[in-house]
Motif scaffolding. Sequence first.
Motif, PDB file in Angstrom:
ATOM      1  N   LYS A 185       0.853  -1.185   0.000  1.00 55.83           N
ATOM      2  CA  LYS A 185       0.000   0.000   0.000  1.00 55.83           C
ATOM      3  C   LYS A 185       0.888   1.234   0.000  1.00 55.83           C
ATOM      4  O   LYS A 185       1.877   1.290   0.724  1.00 55.83           O
ATOM      5  N   ALA A 186       0.542   2.207  -0.814  1.00 54.03           N
ATOM      6  CA  ALA A 186       1.265   3.484  -0.840  1.00 54.03           C
ATOM      7  C   ALA A 186       0.226   4.585  -0.910  1.00 54.03           C
ATOM      8  O   ALA A 186      -0.645   4.565  -1.786  1.00 54.03           O
ATOM      9  N   GLU A 187       0.315   5.523   0.025  1.00 48.10           N
ATOM     10  CA  GLU A 187      -0.664   6.606   0.038  1.00 48.10           C
ATOM     11  C   GLU A 187      -0.043   7.874   0.598  1.00 48.10           C
ATOM     12  O   GLU A 187       0.851   7.827   1.434  1.00 48.10           O
ATOM     13  N   LYS A 188      -0.553   8.999   0.123  1.00 49.55           N
ATOM     14  CA  LYS A 188      -0.163  10.293   0.663  1.00 49.55           C
ATOM     15  C   LYS A 188      -1.282  10.765   1.580  1.00 49.55           C
ATOM     16  O   LYS A 188      -2.438  10.824   1.177  1.00 49.55           O
ATOM     17  N   ALA A 189      -0.915  11.087   2.819  1.00 49.23           N
ATOM     18  CA  ALA A 189      -1.884  11.641   3.755  1.00 49.23           C
ATOM     19  C   ALA A 189      -2.094  13.123   3.455  1.00 49.23           C
ATOM     20  O   ALA A 189      -3.142  13.680   3.737  1.00 49.23           O
ATOM     21  N   SER A 190      -1.057  13.750   2.889  1.00 48.18           N
ATOM     22  CA  SER A 190      -1.102  15.157   2.484  1.00 48.18           C
ATOM     23  C   SER A 190       0.014  15.369   1.471  1.00 48.18           C
ATOM     24  O   SER A 190       0.691  14.418   1.083  1.00 48.18           O
ATOM     25  N   GLU A 191       0.223  16.584   1.064  1.00 50.49           N
ATOM     26  CA  GLU A 191       1.320  16.873   0.126  1.00 50.49           C
ATOM     27  C   GLU A 191       2.688  16.706   0.780  1.00 50.49           C
ATOM     28  O   GLU A 191       3.694  16.595   0.094  1.00 50.49           O
ATOM     29  N   LYS A 192       2.714  16.679   2.111  1.00 44.10           N
ATOM     30  CA  LYS A 192       3.987  16.623   2.845  1.00 44.10           C
ATOM     31  C   LYS A 192       4.215  15.329   3.616  1.00 44.10           C
ATOM     32  O   LYS A 192       5.285  15.111   4.152  1.00 44.10           O
ATOM     33  N   ILE A 193       3.214  14.454   3.681  1.00 44.09           N
ATOM     34  CA  ILE A 193       3.334  13.210   4.455  1.00 44.09           C
ATOM     35  C   ILE A 193       2.789  12.049   3.634  1.00 44.09           C
ATOM     36  O   ILE A 193       1.717  12.151   3.038  1.00 44.09           O
ATOM     37  N   GLY A 194       3.564  10.958   3.600  1.00 43.64           N
ATOM     38  CA  GLY A 194       3.127   9.762   2.887  1.00 43.64           C
ATOM     39  C   GLY A 194       3.521   8.512   3.645  1.00 43.64           C
ATOM     40  O   GLY A 194       4.407   8.536   4.509  1.00 43.64           O
ATOM     41  N   SER A 216      12.024 -11.585   6.295  1.00 49.40           N
ATOM     42  CA  SER A 216      11.310 -10.464   5.709  1.00 49.40           C
ATOM     43  C   SER A 216      11.196  -9.324   6.702  1.00 49.40           C
ATOM     44  O   SER A 216      11.212  -9.536   7.917  1.00 49.40           O
ATOM     45  N   ILE A 217      11.112  -8.143   6.145  1.00 52.61           N
ATOM     46  CA  ILE A 217      10.818  -6.945   6.905  1.00 52.61           C
ATOM     47  C   ILE A 217       9.453  -6.489   6.404  1.00 52.61           C
ATOM     48  O   ILE A 217       9.286  -6.210   5.217  1.00 52.61           O
ATOM     49  N   HIS A 218       8.483  -6.471   7.298  1.00 50.92           N
ATOM     50  CA  HIS A 218       7.137  -6.003   6.962  1.00 50.92           C
ATOM     51  C   HIS A 218       6.951  -4.718   7.770  1.00 50.92           C
ATOM     52  O   HIS A 218       6.963  -4.746   8.992  1.00 50.92           O
ATOM     53  N   GLU A 219       6.830  -3.620   7.064  1.00 45.57           N
ATOM     54  CA  GLU A 219       6.823  -2.325   7.737  1.00 45.57           C
ATOM     55  C   GLU A 219       5.879  -1.361   7.039  1.00 45.57           C
ATOM     56  O   GLU A 219       5.677  -1.440   5.828  1.00 45.57           O
ATOM     57  N   THR A 220       5.322  -0.455   7.819  1.00 49.21           N
ATOM     58  CA  THR A 220       4.664   0.725   7.257  1.00 49.21           C
ATOM     59  C   THR A 220       5.609   1.881   7.545  1.00 49.21           C
ATOM     60  O   THR A 220       5.859   2.209   8.711  1.00 49.21           O
ATOM     61  N   SER A 221       6.179   2.432   6.493  1.00 49.72           N
ATOM     62  CA  SER A 221       7.150   3.512   6.613  1.00 49.72           C
ATOM     63  C   SER A 221       6.460   4.857   6.452  1.00 49.72           C
ATOM     64  O   SER A 221       5.535   5.003   5.658  1.00 49.72           O
ATOM     65  N   GLU A 222       6.946   5.827   7.182  1.00 52.31           N
ATOM     66  CA  GLU A 222       6.435   7.193   7.091  1.00 52.31           C
ATOM     67  C   GLU A 222       7.482   8.068   6.400  1.00 52.31           C
ATOM     68  O   GLU A 222       8.663   7.999   6.724  1.00 52.31           O
ATOM     69  N   PHE A 223       7.018   8.872   5.479  1.00 49.07           N
ATOM     70  CA  PHE A 223       7.886   9.760   4.710  1.00 49.07           C
ATOM     71  C   PHE A 223       7.364  11.190   4.820  1.00 49.07           C
ATOM     72  O   PHE A 223       6.148  11.410   4.806  1.00 49.07           O
ATOM     73  N   HIS A 224       8.296  12.135   4.933  1.00 45.47           N
ATOM     74  CA  HIS A 224       7.936  13.551   4.955  1.00 45.47           C
ATOM     75  C   HIS A 224       8.642  14.249   3.798  1.00 45.47           C
ATOM     76  O   HIS A 224       9.790  13.919   3.478  1.00 45.47           O
ATOM     77  N   CYS A 225       7.956  15.213   3.223  1.00 44.36           N
ATOM     78  CA  CYS A 225       8.519  16.003   2.131  1.00 44.36           C
ATOM     79  C   CYS A 225       8.978  17.342   2.702  1.00 44.36           C
ATOM     80  O   CYS A 225       8.206  18.057   3.353  1.00 44.36           O
ATOM     81  N   ASN A 226      10.239  17.659   2.480  1.00 48.67           N
ATOM     82  CA  ASN A 226      10.821  18.907   2.957  1.00 48.67           C
ATOM     83  C   ASN A 226      11.450  19.626   1.774  1.00 48.67           C
ATOM     84  O   ASN A 226      12.382  19.102   1.163  1.00 48.67           O
ATOM     85  N   GLU A 227      10.915  20.769   1.415  1.00 53.90           N
ATOM     86  CA  GLU A 227      11.398  21.561   0.279  1.00 53.90           C
ATOM     87  C   GLU A 227      11.448  20.733  -1.005  1.00 53.90           C
ATOM     88  O   GLU A 227      12.422  20.770  -1.752  1.00 53.90           O
ATOM     89  N   GLY A 228      10.397  19.931  -1.210  1.00 58.07           N
ATOM     90  CA  GLY A 228      10.271  19.147  -2.430  1.00 58.07           C
ATOM     91  C   GLY A 228      11.031  17.838  -2.440  1.00 58.07           C
ATOM     92  O   GLY A 228      11.043  17.135  -3.444  1.00 58.07           O
ATOM     93  N   ILE A 229      11.668  17.472  -1.324  1.00 63.13           N
ATOM     94  CA  ILE A 229      12.454  16.237  -1.242  1.00 63.13           C
ATOM     95  C   ILE A 229      11.840  15.329  -0.180  1.00 63.13           C
ATOM     96  O   ILE A 229      11.624  15.746   0.959  1.00 63.13           O
ATOM     97  N   TRP A 230      11.558  14.065  -0.570  1.00 68.87           N
ATOM     98  CA  TRP A 230      10.994  13.083   0.354  1.00 68.87           C
ATOM     99  C   TRP A 230      12.094  12.427   1.179  1.00 68.87           C
ATOM    100  O   TRP A 230      13.168  12.122   0.657  1.00 68.87           O
TER     101      TRP A 230
END
Length: 165
Positions: A89-98, A114-128
Amino acid sequence: MAVEAGKELPQCPCGSDKTYATCCALYLESNRNPPSPEALMRSRYTAYSLANIDYIKKTMRGKPLNGFNEEEARHWAREATWVGLRILKAEKASEKIGYVEFIAQFMEGDQINSIHETSEFHCNEGIWFYVDGIQKPHKRITVARNTSCPCGSKKKFKNCHAKGK
């Protein structure tokens, strides 16, 4: 394998069905930034499969950097045989968080981990950036040499990821 200008190019380790040159190499071998959390997750998996820990560190911010040991990570990445990545699953919660939920499989000895994970990503100045992850329980699987390889190649395990082991 894809063919470009008469030359075979290997598939990208991230499982995208693209060649490495047209997929993760765009981020690992240049100054281009992945355009989405999923693209960053795929490139990070590929970086681990190539033991490119400099890229792993460059794409993290905050909590994951606490106690991150580059040499230990490099040693682990080199010792493991990377089998495959599945994006669940891949989703963006907002333009800055996915968020990206994935399962990454790797082989240590004759066992598939195996590594089974839900990873959190933040966008800072256009870079994830990877900023956190919640790991889920995983199973260790022993794969019989004459069964299909878990990477999805349709080859027997002994002729694929267990070759030479």
